[in-house]
Motif scaffolding. Structure first.
Motif, PDB file in Angstrom:
ATOM      1  N   SER A 173      25.694 -17.234  -6.890  1.00  0.00           N
ATOM      2  CA  SER A 173      26.031 -16.708  -8.267  1.00  0.00           C
ATOM      3  C   SER A 173      28.171 -17.523  -8.402  1.00  0.00           C
ATOM      4  CB  SER A 173      25.921 -15.504  -9.049  1.00  0.00           C
ATOM      5  OG  SER A 173      24.934 -15.948  -8.628  1.00  0.00           O
ATOM      6  N   THR A 174      28.191 -16.886  -7.169  1.00  0.00           N
ATOM      7  CA  THR A 174      30.093 -17.009  -7.006  1.00  0.00           C
ATOM      8  C   THR A 174      30.075 -19.055  -7.192  1.00  0.00           C
ATOM      9  OG1 THR A 174      30.005 -15.393  -6.297  1.00  0.00           O
ATOM     10  CG2 THR A 174      31.818 -16.143  -6.043  1.00  0.00           C
ATOM     11  N   GLY A 175      29.365 -19.410  -6.326  1.00  0.00           N
ATOM     12  CA  GLY A 175      29.485 -20.808  -5.850  1.00  0.00           C
ATOM     13  C   GLY A 175      29.060 -20.865  -7.415  1.00  0.00           C
ATOM     14  N   PHE A 176      28.495 -21.618  -8.082  1.00  0.00           N
ATOM     15  CA  PHE A 176      27.933 -21.752  -9.040  1.00  0.00           C
ATOM     16  C   PHE A 176      29.560 -21.950 -10.092  1.00  0.00           C
ATOM     17  CE2 PHE A 176      26.887 -21.724 -13.420  1.00  0.00           C
ATOM     18  CZ  PHE A 176      25.537 -22.846 -13.672  1.00  0.00           C
ATOM     19  N   GLN A 177      30.188 -20.822  -9.797  1.00  0.00           N
ATOM     20  CA  GLN A 177      31.697 -20.373 -10.936  1.00  0.00           C
ATOM     21  C   GLN A 177      32.819 -21.625 -10.194  1.00  0.00           C
ATOM     22  OE1 GLN A 177      32.892 -16.774 -12.563  1.00  0.00           O
ATOM     23  NE2 GLN A 177      30.753 -16.115 -11.509  1.00  0.00           N
ATOM     24  N   PHE A 178      33.019 -21.679  -8.902  1.00  0.00           N
ATOM     25  CA  PHE A 178      33.845 -22.245  -8.574  1.00  0.00           C
ATOM     26  C   PHE A 178      33.729 -24.066  -8.448  1.00  0.00           C
ATOM     27  CE2 PHE A 178      35.133 -18.403  -5.277  1.00  0.00           C
ATOM     28  CZ  PHE A 178      35.995 -18.613  -6.348  1.00  0.00           C
ATOM     29  N   ALA A 179      32.251 -23.781  -8.861  1.00  0.00           N
ATOM     30  CA  ALA A 179      31.789 -25.857  -8.830  1.00  0.00           C
ATOM     31  C   ALA A 179      32.164 -25.681 -10.167  1.00  0.00           C
ATOM     32  CB  ALA A 179      30.204 -25.480  -9.016  1.00  0.00           C
ATOM     33  N   PHE A 180      32.585 -25.308 -10.881  1.00  0.00           N
ATOM     34  CA  PHE A 180      34.013 -25.544 -12.478  1.00  0.00           C
ATOM     35  C   PHE A 180      34.446 -25.849 -12.007  1.00  0.00           C
ATOM     36  CE2 PHE A 180      35.309 -25.741 -16.239  1.00  0.00           C
ATOM     37  CZ  PHE A 180      34.362 -25.551 -17.532  1.00  0.00           C
ATOM     38  N   LEU A 181      35.363 -26.126 -11.462  1.00  0.00           N
ATOM     39  CA  LEU A 181      36.839 -26.265 -10.921  1.00  0.00           C
ATOM     40  C   LEU A 181      36.960 -27.629 -10.589  1.00  0.00           C
ATOM     41  CD1 LEU A 181      38.607 -23.540  -9.576  1.00  0.00           C
ATOM     42  CD2 LEU A 181      38.559 -24.126 -11.955  1.00  0.00           C
ATOM     43  N   PRO A 182      36.582 -28.562  -9.255  1.00  0.00           N
ATOM     44  CA  PRO A 182      36.511 -30.243  -9.607  1.00  0.00           C
ATOM     45  C   PRO A 182      36.160 -30.389 -10.079  1.00  0.00           C
ATOM     46  CG  PRO A 182      34.633 -28.744  -8.145  1.00  0.00           C
ATOM     47  CD  PRO A 182      35.710 -27.911  -8.533  1.00  0.00           C
ATOM     48  N   MET A 183      35.339 -30.386 -11.103  1.00  0.00           N
ATOM     49  CA  MET A 183      34.682 -30.925 -11.936  1.00  0.00           C
ATOM     50  C   MET A 183      35.933 -31.007 -13.517  1.00  0.00           C
ATOM     51  SD  MET A 183      32.327 -32.214 -10.319  1.00  0.00           S
ATOM     52  CE  MET A 183      31.204 -32.959 -11.910  1.00  0.00           C
ATOM     53  N   ALA A 184      36.382 -30.444 -13.136  1.00  0.00           N
ATOM     54  CA  ALA A 184      37.218 -30.495 -14.612  1.00  0.00           C
ATOM     55  C   ALA A 184      37.848 -31.366 -14.917  1.00  0.00           C
ATOM     56  CB  ALA A 184      38.360 -28.950 -14.854  1.00  0.00           C
ATOM     57  N   PRO A 185      38.430 -32.452 -14.259  1.00  0.00           N
ATOM     58  CA  PRO A 185      39.719 -33.621 -14.404  1.00  0.00           C
ATOM     59  C   PRO A 185      38.618 -34.789 -14.840  1.00  0.00           C
ATOM     60  CG  PRO A 185      40.357 -32.479 -12.060  1.00  0.00           C
ATOM     61  CD  PRO A 185      39.217 -31.924 -13.084  1.00  0.00           C
ATOM     62  N   LEU A 186      37.309 -34.938 -14.490  1.00  0.00           N
ATOM     63  CA  LEU A 186      36.646 -35.658 -14.887  1.00  0.00           C
ATOM     64  C   LEU A 186      35.374 -35.306 -16.001  1.00  0.00           C
ATOM     65  CD1 LEU A 186      34.036 -38.357 -13.690  1.00  0.00           C
ATOM     66  CD2 LEU A 186      33.296 -37.069 -12.589  1.00  0.00           C
ATOM     67  N   VAL A 187      35.457 -33.693 -15.986  1.00  0.00           N
ATOM     68  CA  VAL A 187      34.973 -33.814 -17.760  1.00  0.00           C
ATOM     69  C   VAL A 187      36.020 -33.929 -18.854  1.00  0.00           C
ATOM     70  CG1 VAL A 187      34.465 -31.944 -18.752  1.00  0.00           C
ATOM     71  CG2 VAL A 187      33.647 -31.867 -16.857  1.00  0.00           C
ATOM     72  N   ILE A 188      36.810 -34.197 -18.048  1.00  0.00           N
ATOM     73  CA  ILE A 188      38.453 -34.092 -19.771  1.00  0.00           C
ATOM     74  C   ILE A 188      38.012 -35.357 -19.615  1.00  0.00           C
ATOM     75  CG2 ILE A 188      40.949 -34.168 -19.826  1.00  0.00           C
ATOM     76  CD1 ILE A 188      40.588 -31.484 -18.380  1.00  0.00           C
ATOM     77  N   TYR A 189      37.599 -36.286 -18.971  1.00  0.00           N
ATOM     78  CA  TYR A 189      38.255 -37.992 -18.560  1.00  0.00           C
ATOM     79  C   TYR A 189      36.680 -38.287 -19.717  1.00  0.00           C
ATOM     80  CZ  TYR A 189      37.511 -42.773 -17.428  1.00  0.00           C
ATOM     81  OH  TYR A 189      37.442 -44.308 -17.788  1.00  0.00           O
ATOM     82  N   THR A 190      35.849 -37.826 -18.849  1.00  0.00           N
ATOM     83  CA  THR A 190      34.093 -38.438 -19.657  1.00  0.00           C
ATOM     84  C   THR A 190      34.387 -38.063 -21.262  1.00  0.00           C
ATOM     85  OG1 THR A 190      33.021 -37.903 -17.474  1.00  0.00           O
ATOM     86  CG2 THR A 190      31.792 -38.033 -20.390  1.00  0.00           C
ATOM     87  N   LEU A 191      35.039 -36.947 -21.566  1.00  0.00           N
ATOM     88  CA  LEU A 191      34.131 -36.491 -23.002  1.00  0.00           C
ATOM     89  C   LEU A 191      35.905 -36.795 -23.836  1.00  0.00           C
ATOM     90  CD1 LEU A 191      34.150 -32.988 -22.594  1.00  0.00           C
ATOM     91  CD2 LEU A 191      32.796 -34.206 -23.922  1.00  0.00           C
ATOM     92  N   ASN A 192      36.930 -37.557 -23.161  1.00  0.00           N
ATOM     93  CA  ASN A 192      37.894 -37.953 -23.565  1.00  0.00           C
ATOM     94  C   ASN A 192      37.739 -39.066 -24.463  1.00  0.00           C
ATOM     95  OD1 ASN A 192      41.152 -39.848 -23.843  1.00  0.00           O
ATOM     96  ND2 ASN A 192      41.381 -37.893 -24.797  1.00  0.00           N
ATOM     97  N   LYS A 193      37.059 -40.187 -22.827  1.00  0.00           N
ATOM     98  CA  LYS A 193      37.011 -41.830 -23.028  1.00  0.00           C
ATOM     99  C   LYS A 193      35.612 -41.691 -24.099  1.00  0.00           C
ATOM    100  CE  LYS A 193      41.236 -42.833 -21.782  1.00  0.00           C
ATOM    101  NZ  LYS A 193      41.822 -42.969 -22.528  1.00  0.00           N
ATOM    102  N   ARG A 194      34.882 -41.245 -23.360  1.00  0.00           N
ATOM    103  CA  ARG A 194      33.260 -41.637 -23.154  1.00  0.00           C
ATOM    104  C   ARG A 194      32.772 -40.967 -24.354  1.00  0.00           C
ATOM    105  NH1 ARG A 194      32.212 -47.109 -21.879  1.00  0.00           N
ATOM    106  NH2 ARG A 194      30.269 -46.574 -21.087  1.00  0.00           N
TER     107      ARG A 194
END
Length: 497
Positions: A123-144
């Motif tokens: 569970s804890t690792g699942f929550q921490f996995a959010f952080l490294p993906m945040a920049p890619l999420v912003i790029y994907t939602l913004n550009k695509r």
């Protein structure tokens, strides 16, 4: 130059303009002031036809000002519910996947031959996995756009679930499952979460009118805790013993796979925009990065959002440990957790349409934030009463206030940070909440133990820490709309609050 202009909207949100006929124009609605340099008049396409693949930045626009300072009518499409339903399904199954093993941690630890602390790290690792993906999420939602974000999440959910299932079947000679393989699958699903958890504000801004954005954001965002409740409830029914764990993961994988199937078929963007905010030009990422740090309202609201999301995640994870030292059973804690979520969903179902109709974002936030902090303060004393009714009431109160605040805060962030694209603010705030949730769990676990007279294992000191920090966050959103926080966002706050 800023002017007050009016837009004509369709009489019913259910009118679909796919046949090319103009919507009924029987309702006159006054919009907020918009900068005409940033909100161009739009040339409505004579026929809508099928959804094209162009994002909102490539919609056909007339950049000259409308001669009578009026916008053409905006359009809504029934197909907007297809993508919304897909976001709801993905948020449910991802959250369900998150807590697959949490409700049967003892059985899972035995099956994989690891400690319960190791199971907690799923569970804890699942929550921490959010952080490294945040920049890619912003790029994907913004550009695509939201569709690409949904496709990425679907692929990660599929891969993660079937890798987890392989881990339950890849037993060693002693019959124990492969925990590292299960952890790998869990992390992949954790990578998928931000792509759909941060998408609702972007999707509702793209497809829904001012009268529907808060409700659409609420439906998609609150599907996440609903999925968590399903995982905690149904998982133990499927895995009553170690032998049932592979089948439990198989059933979860099949449900997750079914939820991802519609993803390639959802429309990418509406042929014409649903509102002035959707029609306006958005800042690109570089401009947004320069603009957002100067927005005082964003920081005031994001601090409270991150703190309260973090504490909600921590309380949900530690609920049994909070109540069990005082003689409450796991069943009592489970019912309290269910009330925390279900009452919250019901409350949000009433509050979100109210905010949609009235646009009283600031007033709603300023009422709910002290209510949340008060709930955490009362929670310090409720376990010692040993009253099961008391723990049910306080959990229901906390859930109602927290769930009602969530979509209201997310949508108000869109208002006060415009023209910054909404996925940027929502991803930042969700990242803060996930990070603080994991940090709060670690701190509150370390603070376990009470004062003289408290039962062994009491979380008294942890609850005091929680209440102090919760109240420390209250002043930030209470300053929204005050005159010394000038700017467009704060002006809107004063008008609506």
């Amino acid at each position: 130059m800023r002017v007050k202009y009016h837009t004509l909207e369709a009489e019913s949100d259910e009118e679909d303009a796919m046949d090319g006929s103009p919507p009924a124009m029987n309702r006159l609605k006054s919009n907020d002031n918009y900068d005409l340099r940033k909100v161009p008049s739009l040339q409505a396409s004579p026929t809508s036809g099928e959804d094209n693949d162009a994002g909102p930045s490539t919609q056909q626009r007339r950049h000259e000002t409308h001669p009578d300072n009026e916008q053409p009518p905006y359009r809504l499409y029934r197909r907007r519910y297809i993508g919304l339903a897909q976001l709801v399904l993905l948020n449910i199954v991802i959250s369900w996947d998150w807590l697959t093993f949490a409700a049967i941690s003892t059985t899972s630890a035995s099956y994989f031959a690891v400690s319960e602390s190791a199971i907690n790290w799923l569970s804890t690792g699942f929550q921490f996995a959010f952080l490294p993906m945040a920049p890619l999420v912003i790029y994907t939602l913004n550009k695509r756009g939201p569709k690409h974000s949904i496709l990425v999440a679907s692929a990660l959910v599929l891969a993660g679930n079937w890798i987890r299932y392989a881990g339950t079947r890849a037993t060693d000679p002693t019959g124990h499952g492969s925990f590292p393989l299960v952890m790998l699958g869990q992390i992949l699903i954790g990578f998928a979460q931000p792509f759909v958890l941060a998408a609702p504000t972007r999707y509702s801004n793209l497809w829904f009118s001012d009268r529907g954005r808060v409700s659409a954001t609420a439906l998609a965002s609150l599907a996440n805790p609903f999925g968590a409740a399903l995982g905690q409830l149904i998982g133990p029914l499927w895995a009553t013993s170690e032998a049932g764990i592979p089948d439990m993961v198989l059933y979860t994988s099949l449900l997750s796979a079914a939820a991802t199937l519609p993803a390639p078929f959802i429309p990418r963007a509406p042929p014409s925009p649903p509102s002035a905010i959707a029609a306006s030009e958005q800042l690109d990422l570089r401009e947004a990065v320069r603009e957002l740090p100067r927005n005082r309202a964003f920081w005031l609201l994001s601090v409270a959002f991150s703190v309260y999301v973090g504490f909600f995640n921590a309380v949900s994870s530690l609920l049994n440990q909070i109540f069990s030292p005082y003689g409450f059973s796991e069943t009592d804690a489970g019912i309290a957790g269910g009330l925390l979520i279900l009452v919250g969903l019901v409350a949000a179902a009433f509050v979100s349409p109210f905010v949609d109709r009235t646009k009283k974002y600031v007033l709603t936030i300023k009422v709910l934030v002290p209510l949340i902090a008060s709930s955490y303060f009362i929670l310090i004393f409720i376990p010692a009463t040993r009253s099961v009714v008391g723990i049910y009431v306080i959990c229901a109160m906390l859930g109602a206030a927290s769930f009602s605040l969530l979509p209201c805060a997310l949508e108000y962030l869109v208002v006060v940070t415009h023209p910054v694209s909404p996925e940027i603010t929502s991803t930042i705030c969700w990242s803060g909440g996930q990070l603080l949730g994991a940090v709060f769990i670690v701190i509150m676990t370390a603070l376990r133990g009470g004062w003289t007279g408290e039962p062994e294992g009491s979380m008294g000191r942890a609850l005091v820490f929680q209440a102090v920090v919760a109240w420390a966050a209250v002043p930030f959103p209470m300053m929204l709309g005050l005159w010394w926080f000038g700017g467009d966002g704060e002006r809107v706050a004063r008008e609506e609050g």
